[in-house]
Design an enzyme around this catalytic site. Structure first.
Site, PDB file in Angstrom:
ATOM      1  N   LYS A 224       0.858  -1.182   0.000  1.00 26.06           N
ATOM      2  CA  LYS A 224       0.000   0.000   0.000  1.00 26.06           C
ATOM      3  C   LYS A 224       0.899   1.237   0.000  1.00 26.06           C
ATOM      4  CE  LYS A 224      -1.690   2.874   2.789  1.00 26.06           C
ATOM      5  NZ  LYS A 224      -1.557   4.036   1.881  1.00 26.06           N
ATOM      6  N   GLU A 299       9.750   1.310  10.626  1.00 26.29           N
ATOM      7  CA  GLU A 299      10.790   2.331  10.452  1.00 26.29           C
ATOM      8  C   GLU A 299      10.056   3.656  10.617  1.00 26.29           C
ATOM      9  OE1 GLU A 299      12.626   5.082   9.303  1.00 26.29           O
ATOM     10  OE2 GLU A 299      12.688   4.321   7.225  1.00 26.29           O
ATOM     11  N   CYS A 333      13.345  10.808   7.313  1.00 28.78           N
ATOM     12  CA  CYS A 333      13.376  10.503   8.749  1.00 28.78           C
ATOM     13  C   CYS A 333      14.803  10.493   9.286  1.00 28.78           C
ATOM     14  CB  CYS A 333      12.660   9.200   9.032  1.00 28.78           C
ATOM     15  SG  CYS A 333      13.121   7.940   7.863  1.00 28.78           S
ATOM     16  N   GLU A 430      10.098  16.096  15.102  1.00 28.30           N
ATOM     17  CA  GLU A 430      10.672  16.168  13.763  1.00 28.30           C
ATOM     18  C   GLU A 430       9.992  17.301  12.993  1.00 28.30           C
ATOM     19  OE1 GLU A 430       9.832  12.354  12.028  1.00 28.30           O
ATOM     20  OE2 GLU A 430      11.751  12.335  11.017  1.00 28.30           O
TER      21      GLU A 430
HETATM   22  P1  ADP Z   1       3.281  10.720   6.842  1.00 25.53           P
HETATM   23  O1  ADP Z   1       2.841  11.643   7.923  1.00 25.53           O
HETATM   24  O2  ADP Z   1       4.713  10.769   6.558  1.00 25.53           O
HETATM   25  O3  ADP Z   1       2.401  10.734   5.624  1.00 25.53           O
HETATM   26  P2  ADP Z   1       1.928   8.379   7.701  1.00 25.53           P
HETATM   27  O4  ADP Z   1       2.343   7.473   8.788  1.00 25.53           O
HETATM   28  O5  ADP Z   1       0.657   9.128   7.866  1.00 25.53           O
HETATM   29  O6  ADP Z   1       3.170   9.301   7.470  1.00 25.53           O
HETATM   30  O7  ADP Z   1       1.828   7.606   6.319  1.00 25.53           O
HETATM   31  C1  ADP Z   1       2.692   6.564   5.945  1.00 25.53           C
HETATM   32  C2  ADP Z   1       1.857   5.484   5.262  1.00 25.53           C
HETATM   33  O8  ADP Z   1       0.917   4.983   6.218  1.00 25.53           O
HETATM   34  C3  ADP Z   1       1.023   5.990   4.092  1.00 25.53           C
HETATM   35  O9  ADP Z   1       0.973   4.988   3.090  1.00 25.53           O
HETATM   36  C4  ADP Z   1      -0.340   6.195   4.715  1.00 25.53           C
HETATM   37  O10 ADP Z   1      -1.398   6.133   3.777  1.00 25.53           O
HETATM   38  C5  ADP Z   1      -0.383   5.015   5.655  1.00 25.53           C
HETATM   39  N1  ADP Z   1      -1.352   5.126   6.734  1.00 25.53           N
HETATM   40  C6  ADP Z   1      -1.797   6.236   7.354  1.00 25.53           C
HETATM   41  N2  ADP Z   1      -2.700   5.914   8.300  1.00 25.53           N
HETATM   42  C7  ADP Z   1      -2.834   4.556   8.279  1.00 25.53           C
HETATM   43  C8  ADP Z   1      -3.608   3.605   9.020  1.00 25.53           C
HETATM   44  N3  ADP Z   1      -4.431   3.969   9.976  1.00 25.53           N
HETATM   45  N4  ADP Z   1      -3.450   2.300   8.720  1.00 25.53           N
HETATM   46  C9  ADP Z   1      -2.611   1.907   7.759  1.00 25.53           C
HETATM   47  N5  ADP Z   1      -1.856   2.751   7.030  1.00 25.53           N
HETATM   48  C10 ADP Z   1      -1.963   4.059   7.281  1.00 25.53           C
END
Ligand code: ADP
Length: 530
Positions: A224, A299, A333, A430
């Site tokens: 994903k 990570e 990161c 961060e």
């Molecule tokens: P950033 O703030 O860097 O976008 P996120 O952790 O929000 O970091 O996003 C990293 C990945 O996690 C993306 O692919 C995002 O769509 C996914 N993501 C965000 N929320 C969820 C969730 N509740 N469950 C699974 N994946 C998620």
């Protein structure tokens, strides 16, 4: 049904905003830049012809729309233009992607290591031969300068190449028995179906360093990608199919992140989650993995200290800190988040560093010479603004920058803040943007204490010419990666991962394989029998 609604012609205003009009391009990216900026349709045609502009999800080797037809738009952060629409998938598509990966596991895991290795090597070769097109996609949807995108393609591809080789180096063990008619064996076997959730800051490399080892070990994968940058992931998946990686071994779904994430977490067929992203989402995934006791690699966020000692070589320290801080406009990161400078070198370093920061050219990543692209979205920009305002309200000086860039959109001026202290948000969190906070320290002990005073533990940097200090400080830092006199340290052959709340597990290197392998002990008994 199909999602080829490509809004590709940036408006003249958008192009002007991003500095694309009235520029003359020079080599080496001249042709590439001209195709994108002056004739956007030609660029899209080029990507279409290459077969790399995929705008559907991939399930069981078939390109699929969302079952309810919903789509999400992918925008160019430098101009705001819509590049393409992709399916907004959810639970049903994810369930089918998992089934497809599960069914393919039985055949993919039974291939010989050499057969899997050959497929991966072919994938690597195809990525390299489409390097420029992939780089264009990365810059279009993520915003980083084209040169950095080309670097990411090489870096991302290197994980596939490395793990194609490692596929043939999975070793078991034979243990001396404690009873003489027994033989004790240790086998390593693939964990099974892997759910890989990736962020937008490295649209290709964060995928390849998960999918490379997973496929090498015999696992199958549901990826994903971030909804901000799905096009690079889809292009990479297209090349995987072309490389002969069987349908179903690599599936890509995108859309409703929590629905997709929850479906992966709840499935008993998914045996491992690997994630790169925010600490908050990582913690949710860790908690969600508990109900089915999945193996998990995380990570997560960092809060990297960059320590410049009085005895540092000034030029090396400025160059290294600049690279560690401003790569990808500060959106990694491992970016230096707190630059700790010893008092004897503080003024000299601050002046030289600020001068180097002022020289960073901000603009659309497609323009040659740009080294700072836009931030990924408005929320990211607002976070940076809030943290700078918090710091200045609490006494920090703006040495250079400190506000939105005149280019508009999500461009922010490369910024240096002086006299930052521990009370400021920017010390704790961060910033994930082009802001370098400078802090003073007196002694080595104080620097180590300040550096470790955080829940994060991903990357740290030190600049010193003293070998004893290099050893002492490297050992004392509670971080998974330490760069000494160097700001760019990631490579596919070395382990990448964090201490404390920066994560679990390691990516890259021989250690990266273990994350996708189960250890099985087999006891052969009664050897004196017939
Ligand atoms: P950033 O703030 O860097 O976008 P996120 O952790 O929000 O970091 O996003 C990293 C990945 O996690 C993306 O692919 C995002 O769509 C996914 N993501 C965000 N929320 C969820 C969730 N509740 N469950 C699974 N994946 C998620």
């Amino acid at each position: 049904m199909a999602c080829f609604s490509l809004a590709t012609q940036p408006s003249p205003m958008a192009m002007r905003r991003a500095g694309l009009l009235g520029r003359h391009f020079a080599s080496p990216f001249r042709l590439l830049c001209r195709q994108i900026s002056v004739e956007p349709q030609a660029t899209v045609d080029r990507l279409k012809e290459s077969g790399l502009l995929r705008t559907q999800g991939l399930i069981g080797g078939k390109w699929i729309d969302a079952y309810d037809g919903k789509t999400i738009q992918v925008q160019n952060p430098a101009t705001g233009d819509v590049i393409a629409s992709v399916p907004c998938m959810g639970r049903n598509e994810t369930t089918n992607a998992i089934s497809s990966a599960y069914n393919t596991f039985s055949s993919w895991s039974k291939l010989t290591a050499s057969e899997r290795s050959k497929c991966l090597r072919k994938w690597y070769d195809l990525i390299i031969s489409h390097k420029e097109d992939l780089a264009l996609l990365i810059t279009l949807e993520q915003g980083k300068p084209l040169k950095e995108s080309l670097g990411e393609v090489s870096y991302g591809a290197a994980f596939i190449e490395f793990f194609a080789e490692e596929a043939k180096r999975i070793y078991g063990d034979i243990i001396a028995p404690t009873i003489d008619d027994r033989r004790l064996l240790v086998l390593k076997q693939p964990v099974g179906v892997v759910g890989a959730i990736t962020p937008w800051n490295f649209p290709l490399a964060m995928i390849t360093r998960k999918v490379g080892p997973a496929l090498a070990c015999g696992c199958t994968v549901v990826v994903k990608p971030s909804e901000y940058t799905p096009l690079t992931a889809l292009a990479a998946a297209e090349l995987a199919l072309q490389a002969g990686i069987p349908p179903g071994a690599l599936n890509v779904v995108m859309g409703n992140a929590s629905d997709i994430g929850d479906t992966l977490l709840e499935s008993t067929q998914v045996r491992k989650i690997t994630f790169t992203g925010s600490t908050a989402v990582g913690k949710k995934l860790m908690a969600g993995s508990a109900s089915t006791v999945k193996k998990i690699s995380l990570e997560l966020g960092g809060n990297a200290p960059c320590i410049v000692f009085d005895d540092a070589d000034l030029d090396v320290a400025v160059k290294g800190s600049l690279a560690a801080k401003f790569r990808n406009s500060g959106q990694t990161c491992v970016c230096a988040n707190r630059i700790l400078v010893q008092e004897g070198i503080y003024e000299k370093f601050a002046n030289a560093f600020a001068k180097a920061v002022q020289a960073l050219q901000v603009g659309n990543g497609l323009i040659e010479g740009t080294v700072q692209g836009p931030l990924i979205n408005e929320a990211a920009l607002e976070k940076v603004e809030t943290m700078v305002q918090d710091a200045t309200a609490k006494g920090a000086d703006v040495v250079t920058g400190g506000k939105r860039h005149s280019l508009g959109m999500t461009f922010y001026e490369p910024t240096v803040l002086g006299n930052v202290n521990k009370e400021m948000l920017i010390f704790r969190q961060e910033v994930f943007g082009p802001v370098a906070p400078l802090m003073r320290f007196k002694t080595e002990e104080e620097a180590i204490q300040m550096a470790n005073d955080t829940n994060a533990g991903l990357a740290a940097y030190i600049f010193t010419t003293s070998m004893p200090r290099t050893w002492r400080v490297s050992e004392a830092l509670e971080y998974g990666l330490v760069g000494v006199n160097e700001g760019l340290i990631s490579t596919e052959v070395a382990p990448f991962g964090g201490f404390k709340q920066s994560g679990l597990g390691r990516e890259g290197s021989k250690y990266g394989m273990d994350e996708y392998l189960e250890i099985k002990y087999v006891c052969l008994g009664n050897l004196k029998g017939t």
